[in-house]
Every structure is written in structure tokens, then in C-alpha cells.
Scaffold this motif. Structure first.
Motif, PDB file in Angstrom:
ATOM      1  N   LEU A  37     -14.334   3.410 -43.928  1.00  0.00           N
ATOM      2  CA  LEU A  37     -15.593   2.901 -44.676  1.00  0.00           C
ATOM      3  C   LEU A  37     -15.399   2.123 -45.738  1.00  0.00           C
ATOM      4  N   GLU A  38     -16.134   1.048 -45.968  1.00  0.00           N
ATOM      5  CA  GLU A  38     -16.046   0.378 -47.098  1.00  0.00           C
ATOM      6  C   GLU A  38     -17.283   0.537 -47.978  1.00  0.00           C
ATOM      7  N   SER A  39     -18.244   1.086 -47.447  1.00  0.00           N
ATOM      8  CA  SER A  39     -19.376   1.195 -48.357  1.00  0.00           C
ATOM      9  C   SER A  39     -19.936   2.644 -47.507  1.00  0.00           C
ATOM     10  N   VAL A  40     -20.668   3.430 -48.351  1.00  0.00           N
ATOM     11  CA  VAL A  40     -21.613   4.510 -47.526  1.00  0.00           C
ATOM     12  C   VAL A  40     -22.805   4.007 -46.949  1.00  0.00           C
ATOM     13  N   SER A  41     -23.195   2.652 -47.187  1.00  0.00           N
ATOM     14  CA  SER A  41     -24.214   1.970 -46.404  1.00  0.00           C
ATOM     15  C   SER A  41     -23.859   2.088 -44.948  1.00  0.00           C
ATOM     16  N   GLU A  42     -22.543   2.079 -44.619  1.00  0.00           N
ATOM     17  CA  GLU A  42     -22.136   2.221 -42.989  1.00  0.00           C
ATOM     18  C   GLU A  42     -22.731   3.367 -42.256  1.00  0.00           C
ATOM     19  N   MET A  43     -23.013   4.442 -42.961  1.00  0.00           N
ATOM     20  CA  MET A  43     -23.464   5.571 -42.483  1.00  0.00           C
ATOM     21  C   MET A  43     -24.833   5.689 -41.726  1.00  0.00           C
ATOM     22  N   ALA A  44     -25.527   4.476 -42.333  1.00  0.00           N
ATOM     23  CA  ALA A  44     -27.107   4.234 -41.529  1.00  0.00           C
ATOM     24  C   ALA A  44     -26.754   3.764 -40.027  1.00  0.00           C
TER      25      ALA A  44
ATOM     26  N   TYR B  44     -24.213  11.898 -53.697  1.00  0.00           N
ATOM     27  CA  TYR B  44     -23.128  12.807 -53.517  1.00  0.00           C
ATOM     28  C   TYR B  44     -21.899  12.248 -52.677  1.00  0.00           C
ATOM     29  N   VAL B  45     -21.867  11.140 -51.939  1.00  0.00           N
ATOM     30  CA  VAL B  45     -20.834  10.603 -51.394  1.00  0.00           C
ATOM     31  C   VAL B  45     -20.242   9.177 -51.652  1.00  0.00           C
ATOM     32  N   CYS B  46     -19.275   8.867 -51.510  1.00  0.00           N
ATOM     33  CA  CYS B  46     -18.831   7.575 -51.707  1.00  0.00           C
ATOM     34  C   CYS B  46     -17.602   7.243 -50.659  1.00  0.00           C
ATOM     35  N   ALA B  47     -17.283   5.754 -50.579  1.00  0.00           N
ATOM     36  CA  ALA B  47     -16.211   5.306 -49.783  1.00  0.00           C
ATOM     37  C   ALA B  47     -15.052   4.903 -50.673  1.00  0.00           C
ATOM     38  N   VAL B  48     -14.128   5.508 -50.628  1.00  0.00           N
ATOM     39  CA  VAL B  48     -12.775   5.108 -51.227  1.00  0.00           C
ATOM     40  C   VAL B  48     -11.861   4.662 -50.305  1.00  0.00           C
ATOM     41  N   PRO B  49     -10.992   3.360 -50.344  1.00  0.00           N
ATOM     42  CA  PRO B  49     -10.346   3.190 -49.270  1.00  0.00           C
ATOM     43  C   PRO B  49      -8.994   3.927 -49.116  1.00  0.00           C
TER      44      PRO B  49
ATOM     45  N   ALA C 102     -15.565  11.270 -58.402  1.00  0.00           N
ATOM     46  CA  ALA C 102     -16.638  12.010 -58.987  1.00  0.00           C
ATOM     47  C   ALA C 102     -17.790  12.001 -57.770  1.00  0.00           C
ATOM     48  N   CYS C 103     -17.038  12.171 -56.523  1.00  0.00           N
ATOM     49  CA  CYS C 103     -18.270  12.216 -55.438  1.00  0.00           C
ATOM     50  C   CYS C 103     -17.221  12.728 -54.322  1.00  0.00           C
ATOM     51  N   PHE C 104     -18.022  12.724 -53.047  1.00  0.00           N
ATOM     52  CA  PHE C 104     -17.282  13.209 -51.829  1.00  0.00           C
ATOM     53  C   PHE C 104     -16.951  12.054 -51.115  1.00  0.00           C
ATOM     54  N   ASN C 105     -15.524  11.703 -50.838  1.00  0.00           N
ATOM     55  CA  ASN C 105     -15.041  10.417 -50.198  1.00  0.00           C
ATOM     56  C   ASN C 105     -14.981  10.851 -48.602  1.00  0.00           C
ATOM     57  N   MET C 106     -16.240   9.966 -47.922  1.00  0.00           N
ATOM     58  CA  MET C 106     -16.245  10.168 -46.684  1.00  0.00           C
ATOM     59  C   MET C 106     -15.057   9.774 -45.831  1.00  0.00           C
TER      60      MET C 106
END
Length: 327
Positions: free
Chosen positions: A185-192, A208-213, A102-106
Motif C-alpha cells: 500500500l502507498e496510502s491507507v486511502s487504498e483500503m476503500a 490508527y493505521v498508516c501505509a509505510v513502504p 506511531a500507527c499500525f502499518n497495514m
């Protein structure tokens, strides 16, 4: 006599000194024992809290396995309840499961081959992400920058691609050098680490985003919350405004839409407007990836366990765990 009195005084001082040293040693020993006892108690209670959290995780797994073979994943199912609290001796366990589709998978921005620049070569995920940032009042240039940085961060080569690409040399030249993951990506925190967020961009984008493997995941139109209408509007190419999409979500059937075609019908688009086929392939009504939270309050201590779960072959499999707060 005088000499003997001096000797007695010196002896008394020595005795007092020895007593003082013994008192200091005794206090230190007592404090050490007390701190060790408290540390062991804390460790025992945290271990117990951890096992309670694993118990909460198992309940989440059972709830998800109940819908593993269903053709639709919707918010009226038991896994989506938000009021789950179990009493335990000395505290309680609160549970929450969220749909990670229910989010955008980066990771859907991954490119197997470099872009050719042709219009038909643009990924559907690139279109959706650009439209999402447009709905969030963020410029297309920033969207292009973040897309380029994401694709270089998650690809497995060491060659920068595009005008915004960056690989090892870019990151190792920083004041605090590091290397890109060159993996999903394992976590959207990596975007930083690579997105170079401006002002309030991080706070706007990350909900709005997430990181699905996985690379090829769909956005579930049945579980997308109303407050994420900006994402759903982007996912259909902004053929409707965000406010119009909110109305569609408010009128969503309780059991969810049976298929994507039913969802498109509910949009009530004029004959002159259609959702591009490329974007329709990124929508779905069933989810595989979920995140469970077991929030344990035990003996005035708190343990938070985040479990990431995937549904495969009718089974719910925990493939990752995170402890404490996720930043």
C-alpha cells in the motif's frame, strides 16, 4: 433621391454592424488577455509557493537528521514541535512532522506464504490488528475480512487466499472495474477499494493505521499519542485495558523509554500476566519513517506539501511527495 437615402441607410447599418463586430472581438480579446494574465500570475504565485514548500521540506529534513543517530525517538525532540511557523514576504510557512511509526502499518500484514491455519502461523500483525478492532468495538469477523483482503491486495500473485481473498476476477467484475495493486500500500486511502467498510468503520479505523513502504516496522511506544491508547493496548495483547494504557502514556518519561524492556516495566503487570514475545518484537523506541507537512500561505493562496521521509545511514531521504489535501 429616395434611392440614395436607402443606400445611405444600408451603408449606416453596415458600418454599425462592423463596429459591433469589432467591439465584440475587442472585448473577447481583452478578456482573453486578462484571463491569460491572471492565469500566468496564479501559476507564478503557485510556483513560488511550491518553492517555499520545498524550503519547508528542507527544514524538516535537517530536523530529522539531527536525531538520525539517536538511539531513541521521542516527542521532546525538536522535530516533534507543533508550533513551527516561519514568516515570509507575503505570507508564512507552517511546518509539522508526524511519526509514521506511531500507527499500525497495514503493510505489516503482508504474507510471503499462504497461511497454514496453525495457531503458531498467525502473524503478530494479525493479532494486533484484530485486537485493535476489538478495542474499537468492531467484530473479529470484520477484522478477518479486512486482513484477508489486505493480504491479497498487497501480495504479488494472482491467486485468492483464504475465505475472504480477492484478486483480479473479483474486482474486474464490479460495475466500475479495476485491478488490485499486487504491491505494498502507498496510502491507507487504498483500503476503500477493497475493505468494503461498513457504516462508520472507515472513520474509526483510519486514524490508527498508516501505509509505510516496508513490512517489518515497529510501533514506537515513545511517540504514540495518548489518544491512540487503543492501538498500544492491542500491541501488547490487551493485557491492560485502554484506560490503563492511557495512564501509562500520561506517565511516560519526557525523554521516552530507553528501550522496550523499560516500557514493559512501566506497565507494572502482575506476575501472572506477560506480553507475548511475538508482540514485543513489534514494539520499539526508535523510528525511521516520518511525514512532514509544509503549509504555505502566500499572497492569499495556499500550497500544502506532504513529504514522506525515511532515515537511512544518518541521512533523511525524501522518498515521496503529495500535494494538496490527502483523502
Amino acid at each position: 433621391m429616395m434611392f440614395r437615402q436607402k443606400q445611405d441607410g444600408a451603408a449606416l447599418i453596415m458600418v454599425l454592424l462592423i463596429v459591433a463586430i469589432m467591439i465584440v472581438l475587442a472585448v473577447g480579446l481583452t478578456d482573453g488577455v486578462r484571463y491569460s494574465s491572471q492565469r500566468l500570475l496564479n501559476q507564478r504565485l503557485m510556483d513560488q509557493g511550491y518553492w517555499y514548500a520545498l524550503g519547508g521540506e528542507r527544514i524538516a529534513v535537517f530536523a530529522l537528521e539531527d536525531i538520525a543517530n539517536d538511539t531513541v525517538t521521542a516527542l521532546n525532540q525538536d522535530w516533534a514541535r507543533e508550533d513551527i511557523v516561519f514568516p515570509i514576504d507575503g505570507g508564512s510557512i507552517a511546518g509539522l512532522i508526524t511519526d509514521e511509526q506511531a500507527c499500525f502499518n497495514m503493510n505489516s500484514l503482508y504474507r510471503a506464504e499462504p497461511a497454514t491455519g496453525a495457531e503458531e502461523d498467525v502473524l503478530a500483525a494479525e493479532l494486533v490488528f484484530t485486537a485493535l478492532l476489538e478495542n474499537l468495538q468492531i467484530s473479529p469477523q470484520r477484522a478477518e475480512f479486512i486482513i484477508g483482503r489486505t493480504q491479497d491486495w498487497i501480495d504479488d500473485d494472482f491467486s485468492p487466499e483464504g475465505i475472504y481473498g480477492a484478486e483480479d476476477l473479483s474486482y474486474t467484475a464490479l460495475d466500475y472495474p479495476y485491478l488490485p495493486a499486487n504491491n505494498l500500500l502507498e496510502s491507507v486511502s487504498e483500503m476503500a477499494l477493497y475493505a468494503e467498510f461498513e457504516e462508520d468503520e472507515k472513520a474509526l479505523i483510519t486514524p490508527y493505521v498508516c501505509a509505510v513502504p516496508a513490512v517489518n516496522t515497529v510501533i514506537n511506544v515513545n511517540t504514540l499519542p495518548i489518544n491512540k491508547a487503543a492501538l498500544l493496548a492491542a500491541a501488547i495483547g490487551n493485557v491492560l485495558t485502554v484506560e490503563q494504557v492511557k495512564v501509562v502514556l500520561e506517565n511516560r518519561p519526557e525523554n521516552g523509554w530507553a528501550d522496550v524492556a523499560s516500557f514493559v516495566t512501566a506497565l507494572e503487570l502482575p506476575l501472572s500476566e506477560t506480553v507475548p514475545t511475538k508482540l514485543l518484537q513489534g514494539l520499539g523506541v526508535k523510528s525511521q519513517y516520518f511525514k512532514g507537512l509544509a503549509d504555505v500561505f502566500y499572497e492569499q493562496r495556499q500550497m500544502r506539501l506532504f513529504s514522506r521521509v525515511v532515515l537511512k545511514n544518518g541521512k533523511a531521504i525524501v522518498y515521496a511527495r503529495e500535494y494538496g489535501e490527502v483523502f
